[in-house]
Design a protein around this motif. Structure first.
Motif, short mmCIF file in Angstrom:
data_model
loop_
_atom_site.label_atom_id
_atom_site.label_comp_id
_atom_site.label_asym_id
_atom_site.label_seq_id
_atom_site.Cartn_x
_atom_site.Cartn_y
_atom_site.Cartn_z
N ASN A 92 0.86 -1.19 0.00
CA ASN A 92 0.00 0.00 0.00
C ASN A 92 0.89 1.24 0.00
OD1 ASN A 92 -2.03 1.82 -0.03
ND2 ASN A 92 -2.76 1.43 2.05
N GLN A 94 0.55 3.92 -1.50
CA GLN A 94 -0.16 5.21 -1.44
C GLN A 94 -0.27 5.73 -0.01
OE1 GLN A 94 -1.33 2.89 -3.82
NE2 GLN A 94 -0.44 4.20 -5.39
N ASP A 118 3.79 -0.89 -5.75
CA ASP A 118 2.85 -1.25 -4.68
C ASP A 118 2.60 -2.75 -4.73
OD1 ASP A 118 0.87 -1.47 -2.82
OD2 ASP A 118 -0.54 -0.10 -3.79
N GLU A 121 -1.09 -3.79 -5.27
CA GLU A 121 -1.48 -3.75 -6.68
C GLU A 121 -0.89 -4.94 -7.44
OE1 GLU A 121 -2.33 0.46 -8.81
OE2 GLU A 121 -0.23 -0.11 -8.70
N LEU A 188 -1.71 1.75 -14.19
CA LEU A 188 -1.90 1.52 -12.76
C LEU A 188 -1.45 2.74 -11.96
CD1 LEU A 188 -0.76 -2.20 -12.41
CD2 LEU A 188 -3.09 -1.32 -12.59
N LYS A 189 -1.66 2.69 -10.66
CA LYS A 189 -1.31 3.84 -9.81
C LYS A 189 0.18 3.87 -9.48
CE LYS A 189 -5.93 4.08 -7.77
NZ LYS A 189 -6.77 3.80 -6.60
N SER A 190 0.80 2.69 -9.33
CA SER A 190 2.24 2.68 -9.07
C SER A 190 2.98 2.29 -10.34
CB SER A 190 2.57 1.74 -7.91
OG SER A 190 2.29 0.40 -8.24
N ASP A 191 4.30 2.36 -10.30
CA ASP A 191 5.11 2.24 -11.52
C ASP A 191 5.43 0.79 -11.86
OD1 ASP A 191 5.35 5.13 -11.67
OD2 ASP A 191 6.70 4.96 -9.96
N ARG A 356 -8.54 3.03 -20.21
CA ARG A 356 -7.58 3.39 -19.15
C ARG A 356 -8.24 3.44 -17.77
NH1 ARG A 356 -3.38 7.79 -21.67
NH2 ARG A 356 -3.07 6.78 -23.66
N TYR A 358 -9.18 2.57 -14.26
CA TYR A 358 -8.31 1.81 -13.37
C TYR A 358 -8.84 0.41 -13.07
CZ TYR A 358 -5.60 0.45 -9.27
OH TYR A 358 -4.81 -0.25 -8.39
#
Length: 920
Positions: A92, A94, A118, A121, A188-191, A356, A358
């Motif tokens: 997590n 974030q 993450d 994720e 996604l939110k993380s790389d 796109r 999420y």
């Protein structure tokens, strides 16, 4: 993976927000290179503020632990140096990264600005079948060491091991799948796109052949399907007791279980139906499966239907053990409704869409992983988020609009595969809902069987009512319209338009103004319905969710009816256009691409859905059906969005009898709770079994309830009818706080209304009367019933709040559950539309509505609630009922007589608390 420096970080804090003044109390980092741990560092941190009791309960970190620890500024330079040039990883991210950056800023140091991964994720994408993505659950799932959950050093090391394990999994996946995951991960939110790119680089250096169990078809790697080949080994004759003793370690003879097996076999042999109540501990699962296997040995095919996924899994697991003893000569299959399975042609085409959103992206990644692992294609195997379920609705199976042979995936279709397995199986396990739908529609898709076993039979009437009833809600119509209109190229109408143009097919087109009219008429119809609802519903103070029985047209009902007639007209016009387009495409002998076929399948599924919507509106607003009970339900705070109009048949007994208790196919109905005051009349009447040839028996639980359960009723609670709902909630909140202290948590609180549950939960939170406890509430805390009960077992001081729907199948044995509180006797509200209609019918037939309608249902729910407390023979517990009607009302004896005999103790709360502390 190339020599990438990875810093796996975990922090423990005083709360969720650095900005609001929360601070770090423990920091840990694990450095990884070449996917091996190279260095670890951890330290307690003095937050210079008190640690909340909840945090101490969660983490085990006390004020003493941090009293002599450095403050964050002292260790910040070392942390910054360890993070330099690394990929930041957290479970997590974030939460951990922004919080840590806040602390670094406060220490006058630069924030970390490198790439971040993450593992929540990543786990979602690579472990889609995990029941939970909490770190402790994942490490337990993967058998990784994690000795002190919620302490930063242990959590950081566990997260590092999790990352390494997930990397190893990717290294064993087909390169094609990893490349597809990489393509999706950019959104996604993380790389994680960097993670997958590094994995691809590494895989390309060590390419291996595809494992034998996998194949690549149309650009997607999937697991090969194999129909189970039954052994030709002759099934041995079963000597029941010896066979059970081989199956059950430490087997002790249970006379009730053996008698249950005998009764079922007798029913089948004499072409009778059986109604059996088997109390907790009788051994119901084997009591069903042993006679099933005996009949299979005689060449018969058995269907077992149950209500819950948990019981379905238990039956399947036990059947597997039986099969092993029978030299793999027994074939068992699970069969579910078509919409449980993925439609591969739709999924294939969705991968080519540049979506796109999420939840959609994450769902695509989960499905790509899952398809390399699943043999069933069954959605129940997956842990999809709520948002992902919207995407699933697009790609789930809804049959074939086109000829099945036009689907290139037809031979690999999961639903067809499940039907083939069921046809070959000796025992088919299904659920009440699927069997009810199949019987109603008479589709003939369900495989033939000779004998039917209905487990958890007390659910049968309610499930049939839900499946055979009619529901129309605002959001469902709006979603159907949005599927047609879409946004840009996403809408079905635009896709069909493209096919018509490409193949030069002349046909009517949809016009944007028709969509506008459709949306306007939908809004107008539900606006009128909302007005009618608000004008006529009897509002209860403190409750926002209401139901209104529709009986005898009020003068303003005509406005609602006119509105829905106009909506019906617009829907029919759009349906005509859709049908013309589909027919025109079908008549054209042009060969469609797979992409175009998938679009036509989507349109065909929508066409069928719109046909159902039109039929529902006709039934609800145009035709008059005296056998239906109609009502509106909604939340007064969110109209029209929450509005639903429902129609259910009042009397289902003839339909249930026809569907499940056909005299030519002997059936057995089994449950732990079927009888009311030792009588099965309620079940027999509601199932249409009156006058049928029946074997009826009741097997008591072997547990020693008299010495293992204390039943208490506090006598200082107000009478429910003498106070408002708000006042009653205030009373019980104070009582619950005191009882929780006495039992150290480990308490399940059962409510009859979700509104009262929510109001009680919020008041407890607001008043901070139970701030030392972890409060877990159905419908408020995130997660399924299984997930919430699992979380409840994790904490020493936890309280679990649930409603009647939560009681079923909840299994918390031993000291994890020591106290069960029933807030009130579980009567359905008298103004509940269905109950109200059933009362009126009973009165018109000179029957006693309370005795015949309300009391039996309440007693059965009471028994089901009580059954949650003692799950094994050595369990002990307190059963506390906050409803003095149990003793003061003339009907109270119906409840106490329905459970095992024990003394009912009526005393003040203080006396109850003293006894609880002494006894527990």
């Amino acid at each position: 993976m190339r020599s990438e420096k990875i810093a796996v970080v975990d922090i423990e804090t005083t709360g969720n927000s650095y900005r609001r003044g929360d601070r770090i109390i423990q920091f840990a980092v694990v450095l990884i290179e070449n996917m091996s741990v190279t260095e670890t560092y951890s330290s307690f941190v003095n937050p210079v503020q008190p640690i909340p009791p909840f945090i101490t309960e969660l983490t085990g970190i006390t004020e003493q632990d941090v009293a002599d620890a450095p403050d964050f500024k002292m260790i910040a330079p070392r942390i910054q140096e360890m993070l330099k040039g690394a990929v930041f990883v957290a479970h997590n991210v974030q939460f951990d990264l922004p919080f840590l950056n806040g602390a670094l800023r406060n220490a006058d140091l630069n924030e970390f600005s490198g790439p971040a991964w993450d593992t929540v994720e990543l786990s979602r994408a690579l472990m889609p079948e995990a029941a939970s993505f909490k770190l402790g659950d994942l490490t337990e799932n993967l058998l990784l060491e994690h000795d002190r959950p919620h302490q930063a050093d242990s959590d950081a090391l566990a997260t590092a091991e999790l990352l390494i394990s997930l990397h190893n999994k990717v290294m064993n996946m087909p390169l094609l799948t990893v490349e597809q995951l990489a393509g999706q991960s950019a959104f996604l939110k993380s790389d994680l796109d960097l993670f997958f790119e590094l994995c691809i680089e590494e895989k390309k250096k060590n390419l291996t052949d595809l494992p034998d169990e996998l194949e690549v078809f149309r650009g997607i790697a999937i697991r090969k399907k194999q129909l189970v080949q039954k052994s030709h080994f002759k099934k041995p004759e079963i000597e029941i007791e010896n066979f059970i003793s081989e199956l059950v370690p430490g087997y002790q003879k249970r006379e009730a279980q053996l008698q249950m097996i005998t009764d079922i076999l007798t029913a089948f042999q004499t072409q009778s139906h059986a109604v059996i109540e088997a109390g907790t501990g009788v051994g119901k699962t084997l009591g069903l499966l042993i006679p099933a296997v005996i009949k299979v040995n005689e060449g018969k095919k058995i269907c077992i239907t149950t209500q819950t996924l948990q019981q379905q899994d238990q039956l399947l697991e036990t059947a597997g053990k039986i099969n092993a003893l029978l030299h793999n000569s027994l074939a068992t299959a699970v069969l579910k409704g078509r919409s449980n399975y993925i439609h591969m042609m739709k999924f294939e085409q969705s991968l080519k869409e540049n979506d796109r959103q999420y939840d959609t992206v994450l769902a695509k990644m989960q499905l790509l992983t899952w398809l390399t692992e699943t043999e069933t294609g069954d959605i129940d195997e997956l842990n999809l988020s709520g948002g992902s379920l919207l995407y699933w609705n697009r790609i789930r199976h809804s049959g074939w609009y086109l000829d099945k042979n036009q689907d290139p995936w037809a031979e690999r279709d999961f639903y067809s595969y499940s039907l083939k397995k069921a046809e070959q199986a000796d025992i088919v396990i299904t659920n009440h809902a699927m069997l009810a739908v199949d019987k109603l529609k008479d589709t003939g898709t369900f495989p033939r069987y000779d004998h039917l076993m209905i487990d958890e039979a007390h659910h049968l009437e309610e499930t049939c009512r839900n499946q055979w009833g009619i529901r129309l809600d605002y959001m469902k119509i709006k979603f159907a319209i949005s599927r047609l209109t879409g946004s840009q190229e996403d809408g079905i109408s635009e896709k069909l338009h493209s096919i018509l143009n490409k193949h030069k097919i002349s046909c009517d087109y949809f016009h944007p103004e028709s969509w506008d009219r459709l949306n306007q008429e939908t809004d107008a119809s539900f606006y009128q319905l909302g007005l009618y609802f608000k004008n006529h519903v009897k509002r209860q103070k403190g409750f926002q969710k209401q139901k209104l029985l529709l009986q005898g047209d009020h003068s303003d009902w005509k406005y609602v009816k006119y509105s829905f007639e106009r909506l019906l007209n617009e829907l029919k016009n759009c349906l005509k256009t859709l049908l013309k387009q589909l027919e025109a495409i079908g008549k054209k002998k042009t060969k469609l691409t797979v992409h175009e076929k998938a679009a036509v399948e989507d349109a065909g599924a929508l066409f069928q859905e719109w046909e159902r919507l039109i039929e529902i509106i006709r039934t609800l607003f145009i035709r008059k059906h005296d056998q239906y009970v109609n009502w509106i339900e909604g939340d007064l705070r969110s109209i029209p969005g929450s509005l639903t109009i429902v129609a259910n048949e009042l009397d289902l007994k003839d339909k249930i009898q026809h569907a499940f208790f056909d005299d030519s196919l002997p059936a057995v109905a089994v449950s732990a709770t079927l009888a009311v005051n030792d009588s099965f009349d309620h079940f027999i009447q509601s199932s249409g079994l009156a006058g049928k040839k029946l074997i009826i028996n009741k097997y008591e639980s072997p547990f020693d309830y008299r010495n293992h359960v204390r039943l208490m009723v506090p006598n200082d609670l107000p009478d429910i009818k003498s106070v408002t709902p708000e006042e009653y909630v205030e009373w019980i909140t104070g009582h619950l706080a005191v009882i929780a202290e006495a039992t150290s948590g480990r308490m399940l609180v059962l409510f009859t209304s979700h509104e009262m549950l929510r109001n009680t939960y919020e008041l407890i939170k607001e008043s901070q009367q139970m701030e030392d406890f972890v409060l877990i509430a159905q419908g408020i805390s995130a997660g399924s019933r299984t997930k919430l009960s699992k979380n409840f077992r994790k904490f020493d001081k936890a309280v679990l709040f649930g409603t009647s729907s939560f009681w079923e199948g909840l299994d918390i044995p031993g000291e994890d559950l020591s106290c069960l509180v029933m807030v009130r006797l579980p009567f359905s509200p008298p103004d509940e539309p269905l109950v109200k209609a059933q009362w009126e019918r009973a009165k018109s037939e000179n029957r006693n509505p309370f005795q015949e309608v309300s009391l039996p249902k309440a007693v059965l729910r009471f028994r089901q609630g009580f059954g949650r407390l003692i799950r094994h023979e050595n369990d002990r517990g307190i059963f506390m009922v906050f409803d003095r009607r149990l003793l003061s009302a003339s009907y109270g004896k119906a409840f106490t007589d329905s459970i095992p005999e024990m003394k009912v103790e009526e005393k003040s709360l203080d006396e109850c608390i003293f006894d609880i502390e002494e006894w527990l």
